[in-house]
Scaffold this active site. Sequence first.
Site, PDB file in Angstrom:
ATOM      1  CG  HIS A 407      -2.137  -0.850   1.059  1.00 34.79           C
ATOM      2  ND1 HIS A 407      -3.311  -0.421   0.487  1.00 34.79           N
ATOM      3  CD2 HIS A 407      -2.327  -2.145   1.372  1.00 34.79           C
ATOM      4  CE1 HIS A 407      -4.183  -1.415   0.479  1.00 34.79           C
ATOM      5  NE2 HIS A 407      -3.604  -2.475   1.008  1.00 34.79           N
ATOM      6  CE  LYS A 607      -7.315  13.735  -0.263  1.00 32.73           C
ATOM      7  NZ  LYS A 607      -7.122  12.660  -1.210  1.00 32.73           N
ATOM      8  NE  ARG A 608      -5.725   9.929   9.810  1.00 26.04           N
ATOM      9  CZ  ARG A 608      -5.477   9.036  10.748  1.00 26.04           C
ATOM     10  NH1 ARG A 608      -6.235   7.937  10.860  1.00 26.04           N
ATOM     11  NH2 ARG A 608      -4.496   9.197  11.605  1.00 26.04           N
ATOM     12  CE  LYS A 613      -3.805  10.553   2.860  1.00 27.60           C
ATOM     13  NZ  LYS A 613      -4.507   9.954   1.715  1.00 27.60           N
ATOM     14  CB  THR A 719     -10.404   4.769  -2.381  1.00 25.52           C
ATOM     15  OG1 THR A 719     -10.207   5.141  -1.020  1.00 25.52           O
ATOM     16  CG2 THR A 719      -9.603   3.532  -2.707  1.00 25.52           C
ATOM     17  CE  LYS A 723     -14.283   6.245  -0.507  1.00 27.20           C
ATOM     18  NZ  LYS A 723     -13.744   6.611   0.828  1.00 27.20           N
TER      19      LYS A 723
HETATM   20  C1  LIG Z   1     -12.492   6.822   1.188  1.00 33.74           C
HETATM   21  C2  LIG Z   1     -12.121   7.277   2.544  1.00 33.74           C
HETATM   22  C3  LIG Z   1     -10.791   7.567   2.848  1.00 33.74           C
HETATM   23  C4  LIG Z   1      -9.667   7.509   1.829  1.00 33.74           C
HETATM   24  O1  LIG Z   1      -9.496   8.795   1.277  1.00 33.74           O
HETATM   25  P1  LIG Z   1      -8.230   9.158   0.357  1.00 33.74           P
HETATM   26  O2  LIG Z   1      -8.520  10.535  -0.116  1.00 33.74           O
HETATM   27  O3  LIG Z   1      -8.211   8.152  -0.761  1.00 33.74           O
HETATM   28  O4  LIG Z   1      -7.034   9.071   1.232  1.00 33.74           O
HETATM   29  C5  LIG Z   1     -10.476   7.995   4.136  1.00 33.74           C
HETATM   30  N1  LIG Z   1     -11.433   8.119   5.077  1.00 33.74           N
HETATM   31  C6  LIG Z   1     -12.730   7.866   4.804  1.00 33.74           C
HETATM   32  C7  LIG Z   1     -13.743   8.031   5.887  1.00 33.74           C
HETATM   33  C8  LIG Z   1     -13.115   7.427   3.544  1.00 33.74           C
HETATM   34  O5  LIG Z   1     -14.406   7.150   3.306  1.00 33.74           O
END
Ligand SMILES: *Cc1c(COP(=O)(O)O)cnc(C)c1O
Length: 874
Positions: A407, A607-608, A613, A719, A723
């Site tokens: 990952h 995101k985190r 990032k 991911t 979305k």
């Molecule tokens: C999809 C998702 C992530 C992943 O987000 P990235 O932008 O791909 O790092 C993190 N937290 C939650 C709650 C998510 O639904």
Amino acid sequence: MSDYQITSNELPAPTYRHKRRLTGFSLNEIKSIEAQIPLSSRSLWKKFAVKEFSEKSDFERDFVHHIETTLARSMYNCDDLAAYQAASNTVRDKLIVEWNETQQFQTLKDPKRIYYLSLEFLMGRAMDNAMLNAGVKDLVKDSLSELGFNLEDILEQEPDAALGNGGLGRLAACFLDSLSTGKYPSWGYGLRYQYGIFAQRIIDGYQVETPDYWLTFSNPWEIPRHEIQIPVDFYGFVEEEFNPQTNETKKIWKGGERVIAVAYDFPIPGYSTKNVNNLRLWSAKPTTEFDFSKFNSGDYQNSVRLQQRAESITAVLYPNDNFDQGKELRLKQQYFWVAASLHDIVRRFKKTKRPWSEFPLQVAIQLNDTHPTLAIVELQRIFIDLEGFSWDDAWEIVVKTFGYTNHTVMQEALEKWPIPLFERLLPRHLEIIYTINFFFLQQVEKKFQSTYSQKELENLLSSVSVIEEYYPKQVRMANLAIIGSHRVNGVAELHSELIKTTIFKDFVKVYGDKKFTNVTNGVTPRRWLREANPELAELIASKLGGYEYLLNLNLLKNLENYLDDKDFKHKWDIVKLNNKFRLTKLIKKLTGIEINPTEYLFDIQVKRIHEYKRQQLNIFGVIHRYLWIKSLSPKERKSLVQPKVYVFGGKSAPGYYMAKLIIKLINAVGELVNNDADAEGYLKCIFVPDYNVSKAQIIIPASDISEHISTAGTEASGTSNMKFVLNGGLIIGTVDGANVEITREIGEDNIFLFGNLAENVEDIRHAHRYAPHLELPESLKQVFEAIESGKFGEGDEYKPLLDSVRYHKDYYLVSDDFDSYLQAQELIDEAYKDRDDWIQKSIISVANMGFFSSDRCIEEYAEMIWDVEPLERD
Ligand SMILES: *Cc1c(COP(=O)(O)O)cnc(C)c1O
């Protein structure tokens, strides 16, 4: 009493006779209850009345049954929480029947099964998903409404199952959904943490962590399996036993501390199928063998302490994303989970009485990152020490059984364990690791000794060795995972190429590149389209002739037939606006800040929080925009500025100083900007606290633009980018992770790419390292000056953040990408003006997202890595 009046014509008001019948209470009892309960609760009588006079569906009957028996309450004191519990128990009961039948059917057919081992499952809420998958949501909604409840309010009562940090854990959850939907016989295995990822509060702009005790109320979505108790040992020593019959010595591990793993099962429904798979999470319990010697000698405290020590193993999820902290308790978690899961898997196989040679034909185990790598060692130990295999026979089966998903390529995330710790906790496993490594290095040496110089060979051996020569020596889990698996995959094309050319390039020399493959991540359209965005899902269904596309996401392509359909495009626009309204309501509730969504472009980064990032790049951009707006006259603002609201959300690891500072800066910018009359109507900056799956389901459908702006080469896939686009938002992003493939699918006219490419990042970093000082672009200088002038509170506070760019080599290339980022933002403003074209881009994007369904991922894993087939229930 007027409060009991039924507004509907057909329904008479309940009389005391009705109330007596409904409750079984006497008249006096009812009167005394009515005197005690508040007026608002008394209107619950209405619900009885409605129930009495409407046709009773199964749902209503079962719902009332659960209120009265499971909860031991009665309808007159049923609040939303109780209603949630009763409703979820009712839906769950149906699910359990199908789950049981699926499990029995699979036991009978005995197909090859997939075991997905993940330390994280970021499931979110179960209720809405279960109803949608079973196709009963409308029925439940109507029944509850007849009983006087609002389904949406009731769903809000469910706590998120937040047993994960971010993308990796959510990927596991999407995979479970697709495995069930695809009818693959499969099990997830993980840990039942009592505390999931912490809840985030923002106090004075700072992140404050509070515990997430998600099991406060009984959880109807889990079934405790108290009869499944598996002993797991730690510590102790290795004994040699001589067998006079075979004339062989055998190594036997005598554990020093025993903990019991208790199974909790979570049924995983598939969409539009009766197939229900299982997620088994382990909880640590003390052995019942209480230390009576300590107890009798009066040392009660210490005898209890040992017991508590056992339970601590599954107490809490480690809150780090893409970072290895190397704590002993974490290694204990890993072994506890792996040992219990393998015991379960091997037991299930042995029951079939098949020969051991068939093990890899019946069992595929997928390792979600290196966290479960000990499973490789544990299976080898079971075969050698307990089942009496020869080393080679055992190892052949082991390698055929495992697949490993990588990952990340970031060094700080690669798991390594100090040998002294390992040796103390798992002495026999360390011996087995040494032997695995010995045979592997021997094989490498044989292969290269004739073509490599002594020096080259030494370098190669030390690079691929499981043991890192360090002080102290360390076990490299990724190397072990590669050696012990028959296939290794990355999670997006770019990432899978990068692992072959960077961190694992020496393994490609050893194995060739056939062992390395790619499975680009995906997301489940059930949760991330239908559940999160019911209006868009319905609009799409209205054009595509129903919801079939949720099972075959490539059908979205047909939306391109409606690019000239004015009415459709108008509705598309309205859906986005409605979703923005939904988000602004959430923002108002969480922050008190009011936003009129009709005016603004919504730019979202959730995101985190992590330096790679680059939320810092985003917030520096916001500051730049604010300074620009301030420099304009009111007239100029009107003609030049595209109103924008920037939404941030995400958690920082509690010990990650720099990420916490970024959160503070975002909040400080928001504080200033949101209260500045000059910016009113042009700029808002919002930090949504406690980002989690259920908030994501509200936030994501509201975006016009989302930001996926990691330094090129650092984000393995991402991911949430998928979305967002699936929900009709466009992306501003770097050429990184799955952004590359999203661009290929939707077309480069529909994405705003910027920044340096991954192939150049190393050279740029090298230049930074050897430059006497870093030259910042003028634009970024202005931003830094504004920050240091104290506009956002104490200017000094953010010094470490600015210094990491200015003086500490700007590892994440913020300065290099800043102007390119600002240009992309300008292009967005320009493009958004042509609303018709924007909607066109949005529709084309959604139409081409079929590839990013997690159903496609699972098919690829099944075909290339697991060699399993779906099993249709008859
Ligand atoms: C999809 C998702 C992530 C992943 O987000 P990235 O932008 O791909 O790092 C993190 N937290 C939650 C709650 C998510 O639904």
